[in-house]
Design an enzyme around this catalytic site. Structure first.
Site, short mmCIF file in Angstrom:
data_model
loop_
_atom_site.label_atom_id
_atom_site.label_comp_id
_atom_site.label_asym_id
_atom_site.label_seq_id
_atom_site.Cartn_x
_atom_site.Cartn_y
_atom_site.Cartn_z
N HIS A 193 0.85 -1.20 0.00
CA HIS A 193 0.00 0.00 0.00
C HIS A 193 0.88 1.24 0.00
CE1 HIS A 193 -2.28 -3.35 1.68
NE2 HIS A 193 -3.36 -2.77 1.17
N GLY A 245 -3.40 -4.11 11.10
CA GLY A 245 -3.83 -4.59 9.79
C GLY A 245 -5.32 -4.82 9.84
N HIS A 263 -4.68 3.87 -3.02
CA HIS A 263 -4.67 3.09 -1.78
C HIS A 263 -3.69 1.92 -1.82
CE1 HIS A 263 -6.23 0.64 1.58
NE2 HIS A 263 -6.03 -0.35 0.75
N ARG A 295 -17.00 -19.84 38.44
CA ARG A 295 -16.80 -18.38 38.39
C ARG A 295 -16.52 -17.86 39.80
NH1 ARG A 295 -22.52 -15.39 38.52
NH2 ARG A 295 -23.80 -17.07 39.31
N GLU A 318 -17.12 -5.56 24.76
CA GLU A 318 -16.27 -6.74 24.83
C GLU A 318 -15.06 -6.61 23.91
OE1 GLU A 318 -19.52 -6.79 24.04
OE2 GLU A 318 -20.41 -7.55 25.90
C1 TPP Z 1 -11.12 -5.33 9.64
C2 TPP Z 1 -10.61 -5.07 8.27
N1 TPP Z 1 -11.47 -5.05 7.24
C3 TPP Z 1 -11.04 -4.87 5.98
C4 TPP Z 1 -9.71 -4.70 5.73
C5 TPP Z 1 -9.21 -4.54 4.31
N2 TPP Z 1 -8.78 -3.14 4.11
C6 TPP Z 1 -7.51 -2.78 4.21
S1 TPP Z 1 -7.28 -1.13 4.03
C7 TPP Z 1 -8.93 -0.89 3.73
C8 TPP Z 1 -9.46 0.49 3.44
C9 TPP Z 1 -9.10 1.39 4.50
O1 TPP Z 1 -9.40 2.70 4.18
P1 TPP Z 1 -8.56 3.81 4.93
O2 TPP Z 1 -8.39 3.45 6.31
O3 TPP Z 1 -9.19 5.09 4.62
O4 TPP Z 1 -7.14 3.69 4.26
P2 TPP Z 1 -6.58 4.50 3.01
O5 TPP Z 1 -7.26 3.97 1.79
O6 TPP Z 1 -6.89 5.92 3.24
O7 TPP Z 1 -5.13 4.18 3.01
C10 TPP Z 1 -9.61 -2.09 3.82
C11 TPP Z 1 -11.05 -2.22 3.60
C12 TPP Z 1 -8.83 -4.74 6.84
N3 TPP Z 1 -7.53 -4.61 6.70
N4 TPP Z 1 -9.31 -4.89 8.08
#
Ligand code: TPP
Ligand code: MG
Length: 681
Positions: free
Chosen positions: A35, A124, A265, A360, A414
């Protein structure tokens, strides 16, 4: 501001940030995956943070009083690796950067805490980092209260993206941080308006500024490419008594053809476009080459904290030997010697008095004697304190005006609780345990998996662990949760049968340094089955012979937790009929798996028929029923085959056929050769 103006205004800053951008482009292009956009977009924020604010000494990433930097948007891992290489981290070398995402490299696709000391947490799974950071900040508060400002006084900085803020767990984390006024927690929101599918508007319209403000945070909005604004915002954030969120308006993949688009991205690998971006940044050296003056400016940043660290070490050395030893022990996560003798004394007392207790409650009895001798324990519950029995007399409640308190009312959160507990454990110096109902393992599950992956000894106190909870019904009755927990690598799942096993389980859980534990505990009372005192921790063997067969051994009953009592009653029935029956208590499969073959064979010899009894689903039991010298045609399972129901516990055990008589009948059938395949198994 356009790039040319930014460059002209502060060329020194620009070049340092450009080094991050260029290394990111090169590493992602070399790996042909990763990325690029986020590190390029957040390079300015990160540069100012490292240059002007972050307290660290690059050569000593394990310095206990360093500020913590958490990259919640873990996909932007090249941001972290570039920073670490640039400042001269001993582990993240240029070779590591060149091997981004390759086998054996410390520069994994997403940051992994166990690969390098300077990687504070594994991120991640979006949202986890920001939720961990709440635990980091709480740990800092708790340890500062315990050891004083001279030893503990640092900030927790976080970079979170749109994704982190959209994930539900962020809501839990933000709520906790706001309520607890975690003033030393500072979150940068990479407000780039881009996610993978497109712009944020595709899926969200939340006013994040209003949201954080509503939760009790101090919020600022800045241009995330303007170093002066970034610096001023961090200074203001530090001065405020609330946790701070700095909304940084940024451009994903700044200066690249993919700028401000979702293409930015992911992996930017087009050579021409990358060359053009470097030209825009004014970057003229070859791949992975950082001009010497820029590299040395970064290395100077890496040494900025050296004097601080040396002074800190002198302060530590000035303290009494006892204080130094206690600080070292606490930070290393070593249990005090007294733990073992305390557990033994409790076991002896219990074996003699043989109380009938819910496990418990047994767990609470253990914590009552252990918490006073382990000042690093930190308990809590997700709004089920009275049900999980997690709060003991001496703990005190962790709060804004009582940071010495060691009990946390997490609220109905939780996931946030589990993730924050991981953060506390990762910070070091704290042994967190937290409770909820076993069936809400699901709600905490993403963080429980990360405890295991990250190798942190978080303890999950999961009560109401079967249909034995009764009237609350199937929504609250876990059936598959033991199997899910057991399926998770590097997790110890304990299902103790009585107070003695519960004490043994806690002793093991509190001596782990790299493995989380799940304690599966009952709501209903259970008799003491370990009535003969043994100093040895039998639970540490995972499974053991609780009661052997009288006469010829024809059957082995394997059971855990509340069903050990049922197995023992079935053994009585069978003995009356002349069928010699052994009962094996199996409080922890994982530890039994670790025993040598000879021990396992002694406990589970081939030959006798085998019946497993557990008020959960069968999944996993076949390993013990016929994978371990057993035979399919000589084995059976008495347990659940679907969801439970709402009724008193005794009725449920009766209706679902988990009774001593049902177990005895299963044994009779098998001994007399009437095995039938179980279509529900
Ligand atoms: C729980 C989770 N769901 C989905 C993903 C897959 N994923 C990685 S980055 C991303 C998009 C994130 O968007 P943003 O935080 O705005 O990052 P940017 O594109 O700005 O770098 C997704 C859906 C993940 N890593 N973790
Ligand atoms: Mg984004």
């Amino acid at each position: 501001m356009d790039i040319e103006t930014l460059k002209a205004q502060n060329p020194d800053h620009w070049n340092k940030a450009a080094a991050i951008r260029a290394l990111t482009l090169d590493a992602v292009a070399a790996a042909n995956s990763g990325h690029s956009g986020m590190p390029i977009g957040m390079a300015d924020v990160a540069t100012v943070l490292y240059e002007k604010h972050l307290k660290f000494d690059a050569a000593h990433p394990g310095w206990h009083d360093r500020d913590r930097f958490i990259l919640s948007a873990g996909h932007g891992s090249m941001l972290l690796y570039s920073l670490l290489y640039l400042v001269g981290d001993p582990e993240i070398t240029l070779d590591q950067v060149k091997n981004f995402r390759q086998w054996g490299a410390k520069t994994a696709g997403h940051p992994e805490n166990f690969l390098a000391q300077a990687i504070e947490t594994t991120t991640g799974p979006l949202g986890q980092g920001i939720a961990n950071s709440v635990g980091f900040a709480m740990a800092e508060e708790a340890l500062r209260a315990r050891f004083g400002k001279k030893l503990v006084d640092h900030y927790t900085y976080v970079i979170a993206g749109d994704g982190c803020l959209m994930e539900g767990v962020s809501h839990e984390a933000i709520g906790i941080a706001g309520r607890q006024e975690l003033s030393k927690l500072i979150v940068f929101w990479d407000n780039n308006n881009i996610t993978i599918d497109g712009t944020v508007e595709l899926s969200d319209r939340t006013d994040q500024v209003a949201r954080f403000t509503a939760a009790g945070w101090h919020v600022q909005e800045i241009d995330g490419h303007n170093p002066a604004e970034i610096d001023a915002a961090i200074t203001a954030a530090k001065a405020d008594k609330r946790p701070s969120m700095i909304a940084c308006k940024t451009h994903i993949a700044l200066g690249h053809a993919a700028q401000d688009t979702s293409k930015g991205h992911g992996a930017l690998t087009n050579a021409d476009q990358n060359a053009a971006a470097k030209a825009v940044w004014g970057w003229t050296t070859g791949p992975f080459e950082v001009p010497a003056d820029i590299k040395s400016a970064w290395e100077e940043i890496g040494r900025r904290g050296t004097a601080d660290r040396v002074e800190w070490e002198a302060r530590l050395a000035d303290m009494s030997d006892a204080r130094q030893a206690e600080f070292a022990r606490t930070m290393a996560g070593e249990a005090p010697k007294k733990l073992s003798s305390t557990i033994k004394a409790l076991k002896k007392q219990i074996s003699e008095s043989a109380p009938k207790l819910a496990t418990r409650k047994s767990s609470e009895m253990v914590l009552e004697v252990v918490n006073p001798i382990l000042p690093e324990t930190f308990g809590g519950s997700a709004d089920l304190t009275g049900s999980n029995n997690t709060k003991t007399g001496d703990l005190g409640v962790f709060d804004v005006d009582n940071r010495k308190g060691r009990y946390m009312y997490w609220g109905i959160r939780e996931h946030g609780m589990a993730s924050a507990m991981n953060g506390m454990a990762l910070h070091g110096g704290i042994r967190p345990y937290g409770g909820t109902f076993m069936c809400f393992t699901d709600y905490a599950r993403p963080a429980m998996r990360l405890s295991a992956l990250m190798q942190v000894p978080t303890v999950y106190v999961m009560t109401h662990d079967s249909i034995g909870l009764g009237e609350d019904g199937p929504t609250h009755q876990p059936v598959e949760h033991l199997a899910i927990s057991r399926a998770t690598p590097n997790t110890l799942v304990f299902r103790p049968a009585d107070t003695v096993e519960t004490a043994e389980a806690w002793e093991i859980a509190f001596t782990q340094t790299k493995t989380p534990s799940v304690l599966s505990l009952t709501r209903q009372n259970l008799p003491t089955v370990r009535t003969e005192h043994k100093t040895k921790n039998l639970t540490a063997q995972g499974a053991y012979v609780l009661a052997d067969a009288e006469g010829k051994r024809q059957a082995i009953l394997m059971a855990t937790g509340s069903e050990v009592e049922i197995a023992m009653a079935a053994r009585d029935i069978l003995h009356a009929e002349g069928i010699g029956t052994r009962v094996v208590s199996m409080p922890c499969w994982e530890l039994f798996e670790e025993q040598d073959e000879a021990y396992r064979k002694r406990v589970l010899p081939g030959g006798p028929v085998r019946v497993a009894v557990e008020a959960g689903i069968r999944f996993g039991w076949d390993r013990w029923l016929y994978g371990e010298r057993g035979k399919r045609e000589k084995s059976g399972f008495v347990g659940m085959h679907g969801f439970g129901a709402s009724a008193p516990a005794e009725t449920l055990y009766e209706k679902f056929g988990i009774t001593a008589e049902a177990v005895a009948q299963k044994v009779r059938d098998l001994v007399e050769g009437r095995w039938q395949p179980d279509p529900r198994a």
